[in-house]
Structures are given as C-alpha cells and as structure tokens.
Design an enzyme around this catalytic site. Sequence first.
Site, PDB file in Angstrom:
ATOM      1  N   GLU A  90     -17.060  17.542   4.398  1.00  0.00           N
ATOM      2  CA  GLU A  90     -17.042  16.798   5.640  1.00  0.00           C
ATOM      3  C   GLU A  90     -16.003  17.325   6.597  1.00  0.00           C
ATOM      4  OE1 GLU A  90     -18.224  12.362   5.203  1.00  0.00           O
ATOM      5  OE2 GLU A  90     -16.743  12.889   3.704  1.00  0.00           O
ATOM      6  N   CYS A 103     -10.707  17.869  12.324  1.00  0.00           N
ATOM      7  CA  CYS A 103     -10.036  17.822  11.023  1.00  0.00           C
ATOM      8  C   CYS A 103     -10.983  18.471  10.022  1.00  0.00           C
ATOM      9  CB  CYS A 103      -9.749  16.378  10.632  1.00  0.00           C
ATOM     10  SG  CYS A 103      -9.098  16.231   8.953  1.00  0.00           S
ATOM     11  N   CYS A 110     -10.642  19.190  -4.948  1.00  0.00           N
ATOM     12  CA  CYS A 110      -9.242  19.610  -4.856  1.00  0.00           C
ATOM     13  C   CYS A 110      -8.649  19.595  -6.262  1.00  0.00           C
ATOM     14  CB  CYS A 110      -8.465  18.644  -3.962  1.00  0.00           C
ATOM     15  SG  CYS A 110      -6.749  19.146  -3.679  1.00  0.00           S
ATOM     16  N   CYS A 114      -3.598  14.441  -6.571  1.00  0.00           N
ATOM     17  CA  CYS A 114      -2.865  13.293  -6.010  1.00  0.00           C
ATOM     18  C   CYS A 114      -3.605  12.008  -6.406  1.00  0.00           C
ATOM     19  CB  CYS A 114      -2.757  13.404  -4.497  1.00  0.00           C
ATOM     20  SG  CYS A 114      -1.913  14.905  -3.981  1.00  0.00           S
ATOM     21  N   CYS A 117      -5.747   9.876  -3.782  1.00  0.00           N
ATOM     22  CA  CYS A 117      -6.619  10.563  -2.820  1.00  0.00           C
ATOM     23  C   CYS A 117      -8.024  10.725  -3.395  1.00  0.00           C
ATOM     24  CB  CYS A 117      -6.037  11.931  -2.480  1.00  0.00           C
ATOM     25  SG  CYS A 117      -7.084  12.929  -1.403  1.00  0.00           S
ATOM     26  N   HIS A 216       5.601  12.030   0.330  1.00  0.00           N
ATOM     27  CA  HIS A 216       5.170  10.801  -0.346  1.00  0.00           C
ATOM     28  C   HIS A 216       6.198  10.150  -1.269  1.00  0.00           C
ATOM     29  CE1 HIS A 216       1.524  12.050   1.458  1.00  0.00           C
ATOM     30  NE2 HIS A 216       0.941  12.598   0.427  1.00  0.00           N
ATOM     31  N   CYS A 333      -8.276   9.088   6.558  1.00  0.00           N
ATOM     32  CA  CYS A 333      -7.586   9.923   5.581  1.00  0.00           C
ATOM     33  C   CYS A 333      -7.965   9.660   4.140  1.00  0.00           C
ATOM     34  CB  CYS A 333      -6.101   9.659   5.682  1.00  0.00           C
ATOM     35  SG  CYS A 333      -5.237  11.053   6.293  1.00  0.00           S
TER      36      CYS A 333
END
Length: 351
Positions: A90, A103, A110, A114, A117, A216, A333
């Site tokens: 996306e 973006c 990934c 994390c 996420c 973070h 996000c």
Amino acid sequence: MNSILRTVLDGQLGSWLAAHGQPAFRRRQIERWIASGADEFEAMSDLPKSLREALRGAFVLRQSHVVRHQHDPDGTEKLLLEWSDGQRIEGVLLRDAQRRTVCISTQVGCAMGCVFCASGLSGLERNLRREEILEQVLRLQACLGDDERLSHVVVMGMGEPLANLDELLPALDFLASPDGLGISARRITLSTVGLPAAIRRLARHARPYRLAISLHAADDTLRSRLIPVNRSIGIAAVVEAADDYFRASGRRLTFEYTLLGGINDRASDACRLATLLEGRTALINLIPYNPVPGLPYPTPRPADVRRFRDILEEAGIDTQIRKRRGAAIEAACGQLRRAEAETLSSGGGVE
Ligand code: SAH
C-alpha cells in the site's frame, strides 16, 4: 517483458536507444514522460511513431494493478497495489494545505518485528524492487489533480527502508533528480528503526535525504521489548549513528516516538528521553498509537500525550504531536500490513 522504469533507473536506456539507432536526446524525452506519469508509450507524442512501437514491443510501463483505491473525507487517498507474483503493498497520498505527500512502502512485510506494528506481524515476504518503488510513487502521483504537485515523499509505509537501500536509493535518486521528478532531497524522508551500518552508508550517499529515527523508548530494556532488533544494536549505537548522520548532513536530528498507553508514555519515560537527547538539536515526533486489530496495546490518553510533550518542551526539545490522517480508510500509521489479509479489508500508511 522488461520494465522501462528499471531500465531508466539502471541507467541503461541510453544504450538501448543507441542500439536501436536513436539519437541520445530521446533519453531525456522519455524520462520526462515517465516522470510526468505517462502510463502508455502511445502518449509520448514527441517521439516518432516507429520508436513508440519499438518501445511498446520491448518494455512495459506498469507492472502492478490497482486492487483498491480509497478516499478519506480529509483528502487522504490510499492505493492497494498487486504485483504479478500476487504480493500486495500500500501507498498513501496526503493533502495538507499546499503540501502533497506520498507515504511509500519498501518491503512486503517487515523483518524488524516491532511488537505494536501491523507491517511485521507475519515477517518479511520480500524486498520491493527499485522499479516497483518508483511505480508506487507514479501511481500515487496520478491521483493528483491538474492544479496539484507532488511536494514531499516519506518512506514510512510497510517495511524497513534501511534494510533495502540497494533498491530504494536508485528510486529516490530519480525522484530527487531534476531529470526525474525534481523533488528536493530535503523533502524526502526515510524513517528507520535505526540500523547503524546502513545509517552510515546513507550518510556517505550523494543526496542528503532526511532521516527520522524511530526511538519509542529511552532505555534498552523497554526498547528491546518494543523493537526486538534493538537487542543486538542498543540505543547508544543508534544515537551515535544518528549523531554522525546529522553531523554529515548538517541537519537537526528527528526522532519518532510512538506513544503506547501506560507502556512508554509516563512522565518518567519523557524525562528519560529528555536526558538521553540532552544537548542535541532534536525534533521529536510523537505518534499516539493507532490500534491494530488483534494487538493488545492501548492508545495513550490525550492528557498523557500533552504531558509527555510538555516535559520535552520544557527540556528545550522541539516536539510535535503527529495528526492522525486517513482514519476512515485505515490509512493511519502502522495499519498497512492488514491489507494483506482479505478478511480485514484494508490497512494504511500514514499519520
Ligand atoms: N520501519 C520504519 C518505518 C515504519 S512506519 C521505522 O521503523 O521507522 C513509521 C513509524 O510509524 C515508525 O516510527 C513506526 O514505529 C510507527 N508505527 C508503526 N505502527 C504504528 C502504530 N500502529 N501506531 C503508531 N505508530 C506506528
């Protein structure tokens, strides 16, 4: 069939033209068409018909198809693209006053892990290729009206950009080149979990892209819990690499800090962060957590977000709270990966 975007990014279009008896100036003409979003060779009206036909016989201009195109009432648009191997990614277009930002994703999935996420929930499928990264930008650019111009690029979609620099940099260099999309390198931002060796490589790169580092947490115990890859890196090494980058580029440090309710948003967390960054000219982007279905992390309370900001500001650190964008189309996000799962409709890209 070969991708003409790939041929351009590899610097091979000139030799193809020469081998086909074409004058060198055709390269600039074709690149200009590509940058302006032409999605068929027929449209390249200043090329001879025979050349357009030869190009059509040798190359494709697009390799993805648009599975879904969503519009949010706030002006945000989101594209779900599918490649010929069935993998989906996306990209998001954001409108803010005169600013038009895309973006973009750099990987399918990934590997960073994390815990909060959505992009990394099922690990890494594969890297995007340079021509796929460029095509993503061109498809998003095509969503703009005649009176709009793409002004900014943030590499904050799916994936860890610094784990795919070999493919990402040629694509970004075309975006930044006056012969390409002509977007200033200062308006192109890479967001990273903080991989020191790759940060140093980026510091040596000819174009000074902006770097935002996802922190973070200000202590290693908490950061390693939230960002497992931190276990083998450690905050000190991340901040040191960031210092080097910003010394080389002459720009201030930007850090992202996703606030998770009760986990890293307490006053003591803010104080520890202020101490960690003491003496640096840093900007902190606070991102209130966007809940991901199936994950247990709470959104922070607005009062806690403000307190966190106030503590940093009082310590002399510029702090922004990132606005939520594209909420109605799940373009916020960290929601990107969810688009992969048909049952969960779609995910999104950006705050
Ligand atoms: N891999 C890059 C880009 C990730 S997306 C990086 O780690 O920086 C950009 C930012 O959004 C990162 O700081 C990421 O940690 C954060 N993020 C991811 N999921 C989120 C969520 N659900 N809510 C808020 N921020 C999130």
